[in-house]
Motif scaffolding. Structure first.
Motif, PDB file in Angstrom:
ATOM      1  N   VAL A 111       8.778   6.287  50.081  1.00  0.00           N
ATOM      2  CA  VAL A 111       9.395   4.982  50.291  1.00  0.00           C
ATOM      3  C   VAL A 111      10.085   4.554  48.999  1.00  0.00           C
ATOM      4  O   VAL A 111       9.788   5.087  47.930  1.00  0.00           O
ATOM      5  CB  VAL A 111       8.353   3.926  50.741  1.00  0.00           C
ATOM      6  CG1 VAL A 111       7.798   4.262  52.101  1.00  0.00           C
ATOM      7  CG2 VAL A 111       7.245   3.784  49.729  1.00  0.00           C
ATOM      8  N   PRO A 112      11.003   3.606  49.057  1.00  0.00           N
ATOM      9  CA  PRO A 112      11.686   3.153  47.846  1.00  0.00           C
ATOM     10  C   PRO A 112      10.719   2.545  46.828  1.00  0.00           C
ATOM     11  O   PRO A 112       9.608   2.140  47.167  1.00  0.00           O
ATOM     12  CB  PRO A 112      12.666   2.084  48.360  1.00  0.00           C
ATOM     13  CG  PRO A 112      12.764   2.295  49.813  1.00  0.00           C
ATOM     14  CD  PRO A 112      11.507   2.956  50.256  1.00  0.00           C
ATOM     15  N   GLU A 113      11.168   2.450  45.600  1.00  0.00           N
ATOM     16  CA  GLU A 113      10.330   1.917  44.530  1.00  0.00           C
ATOM     17  C   GLU A 113       9.929   0.461  44.752  1.00  0.00           C
ATOM     18  O   GLU A 113       8.905   0.016  44.278  1.00  0.00           O
ATOM     19  CB  GLU A 113      11.039   2.060  43.175  1.00  0.00           C
ATOM     20  CG  GLU A 113      11.001   3.454  42.616  1.00  0.00           C
ATOM     21  CD  GLU A 113       9.579   3.942  42.379  1.00  0.00           C
ATOM     22  OE1 GLU A 113       8.744   3.193  41.830  1.00  0.00           O
ATOM     23  OE2 GLU A 113       9.285   5.086  42.754  1.00  0.00           O
ATOM     24  N   ASP A 114      10.741  -0.289  45.467  1.00  0.00           N
ATOM     25  CA  ASP A 114      10.427  -1.703  45.700  1.00  0.00           C
ATOM     26  C   ASP A 114       9.671  -1.918  47.019  1.00  0.00           C
ATOM     27  O   ASP A 114       9.618  -3.035  47.525  1.00  0.00           O
ATOM     28  CB  ASP A 114      11.699  -2.545  45.676  1.00  0.00           C
ATOM     29  CG  ASP A 114      12.683  -2.142  46.766  1.00  0.00           C
ATOM     30  OD1 ASP A 114      12.558  -1.017  47.296  1.00  0.00           O
ATOM     31  OD2 ASP A 114      13.581  -2.958  47.074  1.00  0.00           O
ATOM     32  N   ALA A 115       9.059  -0.876  47.555  1.00  0.00           N
ATOM     33  CA  ALA A 115       8.343  -0.970  48.838  1.00  0.00           C
ATOM     34  C   ALA A 115       7.142  -1.897  48.729  1.00  0.00           C
ATOM     35  O   ALA A 115       6.479  -1.974  47.694  1.00  0.00           O
ATOM     36  CB  ALA A 115       7.881   0.409  49.277  1.00  0.00           C
ATOM     37  N   LYS A 116       6.894  -2.592  49.810  1.00  0.00           N
ATOM     38  CA  LYS A 116       5.768  -3.525  49.893  1.00  0.00           C
ATOM     39  C   LYS A 116       4.647  -2.907  50.730  1.00  0.00           C
ATOM     40  O   LYS A 116       4.821  -1.880  51.374  1.00  0.00           O
ATOM     41  CB  LYS A 116       6.220  -4.843  50.552  1.00  0.00           C
ATOM     42  CG  LYS A 116       7.409  -5.485  49.899  1.00  0.00           C
ATOM     43  CD  LYS A 116       7.049  -6.059  48.578  1.00  0.00           C
ATOM     44  CE  LYS A 116       8.244  -6.848  48.041  1.00  0.00           C
ATOM     45  NZ  LYS A 116       8.218  -6.969  46.625  1.00  0.00           N
ATOM     46  N   ILE A 117       3.516  -3.574  50.727  1.00  0.00           N
ATOM     47  CA  ILE A 117       2.364  -3.115  51.515  1.00  0.00           C
ATOM     48  C   ILE A 117       2.715  -3.044  52.991  1.00  0.00           C
ATOM     49  O   ILE A 117       2.290  -2.134  53.702  1.00  0.00           O
ATOM     50  CB  ILE A 117       1.160  -4.052  51.293  1.00  0.00           C
ATOM     51  CG1 ILE A 117       0.649  -3.932  49.865  1.00  0.00           C
ATOM     52  CG2 ILE A 117       0.043  -3.766  52.275  1.00  0.00           C
ATOM     53  CD1 ILE A 117       0.084  -2.582  49.531  1.00  0.00           C
ATOM     54  N   LEU A 118       3.511  -3.976  53.466  1.00  0.00           N
ATOM     55  CA  LEU A 118       3.897  -3.983  54.883  1.00  0.00           C
ATOM     56  C   LEU A 118       4.653  -2.701  55.250  1.00  0.00           C
ATOM     57  O   LEU A 118       4.443  -2.137  56.324  1.00  0.00           O
ATOM     58  CB  LEU A 118       4.751  -5.213  55.185  1.00  0.00           C
ATOM     59  CG  LEU A 118       5.076  -5.467  56.646  1.00  0.00           C
ATOM     60  CD1 LEU A 118       3.801  -5.613  57.463  1.00  0.00           C
ATOM     61  CD2 LEU A 118       5.935  -6.700  56.788  1.00  0.00           C
ATOM     62  N   ASP A 119       5.503  -2.208  54.341  1.00  0.00           N
ATOM     63  CA  ASP A 119       6.213  -0.948  54.585  1.00  0.00           C
ATOM     64  C   ASP A 119       5.218   0.210  54.717  1.00  0.00           C
ATOM     65  O   ASP A 119       5.382   1.085  55.569  1.00  0.00           O
ATOM     66  CB  ASP A 119       7.195  -0.657  53.454  1.00  0.00           C
ATOM     67  CG  ASP A 119       8.219  -1.754  53.278  1.00  0.00           C
ATOM     68  OD1 ASP A 119       8.637  -2.334  54.309  1.00  0.00           O
ATOM     69  OD2 ASP A 119       8.598  -2.042  52.132  1.00  0.00           O
ATOM     70  N   ILE A 120       4.199   0.201  53.887  1.00  0.00           N
ATOM     71  CA  ILE A 120       3.184   1.254  53.943  1.00  0.00           C
ATOM     72  C   ILE A 120       2.380   1.145  55.242  1.00  0.00           C
ATOM     73  O   ILE A 120       2.050   2.158  55.861  1.00  0.00           O
ATOM     74  CB  ILE A 120       2.253   1.175  52.716  1.00  0.00           C
ATOM     75  CG1 ILE A 120       3.056   1.385  51.439  1.00  0.00           C
ATOM     76  CG2 ILE A 120       1.114   2.167  52.817  1.00  0.00           C
ATOM     77  CD1 ILE A 120       3.804   2.702  51.367  1.00  0.00           C
ATOM     78  N   LEU A 121       2.098  -0.080  55.683  1.00  0.00           N
ATOM     79  CA  LEU A 121       1.372  -0.239  56.947  1.00  0.00           C
ATOM     80  C   LEU A 121       2.154   0.346  58.120  1.00  0.00           C
ATOM     81  O   LEU A 121       1.572   0.951  59.020  1.00  0.00           O
ATOM     82  CB  LEU A 121       1.066  -1.710  57.208  1.00  0.00           C
ATOM     83  CG  LEU A 121      -0.091  -2.293  56.412  1.00  0.00           C
ATOM     84  CD1 LEU A 121      -0.213  -3.787  56.678  1.00  0.00           C
ATOM     85  CD2 LEU A 121      -1.382  -1.593  56.743  1.00  0.00           C
ATOM     86  N   TYR A 122       3.471   0.174  58.108  1.00  0.00           N
ATOM     87  CA  TYR A 122       4.280   0.788  59.168  1.00  0.00           C
ATOM     88  C   TYR A 122       4.178   2.315  59.111  1.00  0.00           C
ATOM     89  O   TYR A 122       4.065   2.973  60.142  1.00  0.00           O
ATOM     90  CB  TYR A 122       5.741   0.361  59.056  1.00  0.00           C
ATOM     91  CG  TYR A 122       6.002  -1.044  59.533  1.00  0.00           C
ATOM     92  CD1 TYR A 122       5.624  -1.457  60.809  1.00  0.00           C
ATOM     93  CD2 TYR A 122       6.630  -1.967  58.715  1.00  0.00           C
ATOM     94  CE1 TYR A 122       5.855  -2.738  61.250  1.00  0.00           C
ATOM     95  CE2 TYR A 122       6.875  -3.264  59.144  1.00  0.00           C
ATOM     96  CZ  TYR A 122       6.487  -3.636  60.415  1.00  0.00           C
ATOM     97  OH  TYR A 122       6.716  -4.911  60.848  1.00  0.00           O
TER      98      TYR A 122
END
Length: 137
Positions: free
Chosen positions: A76-87
């Motif tokens: 994922v991009p460097e600015d990824a958030k926890i929500l992106d990881i949950l997806y």
């Protein structure tokens, strides 16, 4: 990898390890006893129901940065958030569900592993819980 990601989020807190050491055996024994006493379909339906909820309703962590280990693993991009990881975790778990349900339908003495030759495409994995015996032949 999912477990490593979420442990990494809480690694700076001193009380996490004792909490896990205390609670995991209890969670395991509770789940095991419920698996032995409850009907199988009731337990099978727990995970799909919880994963259908929108992740932002499950956690207030929308603005937390994702840990580096998760960024590297899921690309994922460097600015990824926890929500992106949950997806990403939801997709990963859906793939596990599909594979496990398909393999559970097979008779090991009679049937060949359908994933040994070719993986089904993402649409099939995302819309069904697993292949039937006829589909996996």
């Amino acid at each position: 990898m999912n477990l490593l990601t979420f442990i990494n989020i809480t690694k700076k807190k001193w009380y996490i390890f004792p909490l896990h050491a205390y609670s995991l055996p209890r969670v395991f024994s509770t789940m095991h006893s419920s698996w032995l006493t409850c009907s199988r379909p009731a337990l099978d339906n727990v995970s799909p129901v919880s994963w259908k909820k929108k992740p932002s309703t499950l956690t207030p962590a929308d603005n937390l940065q994702a840990p580096d280990i998760a960024k590297r693993y899921w690309s994922v991009p460097e600015d990824a958030k926890i929500l992106d990881i949950l997806y990403k975790v939801r997709v990963d778990e859906a793939n596990h569900r599909f594979t496990n349900h398909t393999l559970a339908e097979l008779n090991q003495d009679k049937h060949q592993n359908p994933f040994a030759l070719k993986d089904p495409d993402a649409v099939v994995r995302g819309t069904t819980t697993g292949l039937s015996l006829e589909e996996s032949a």
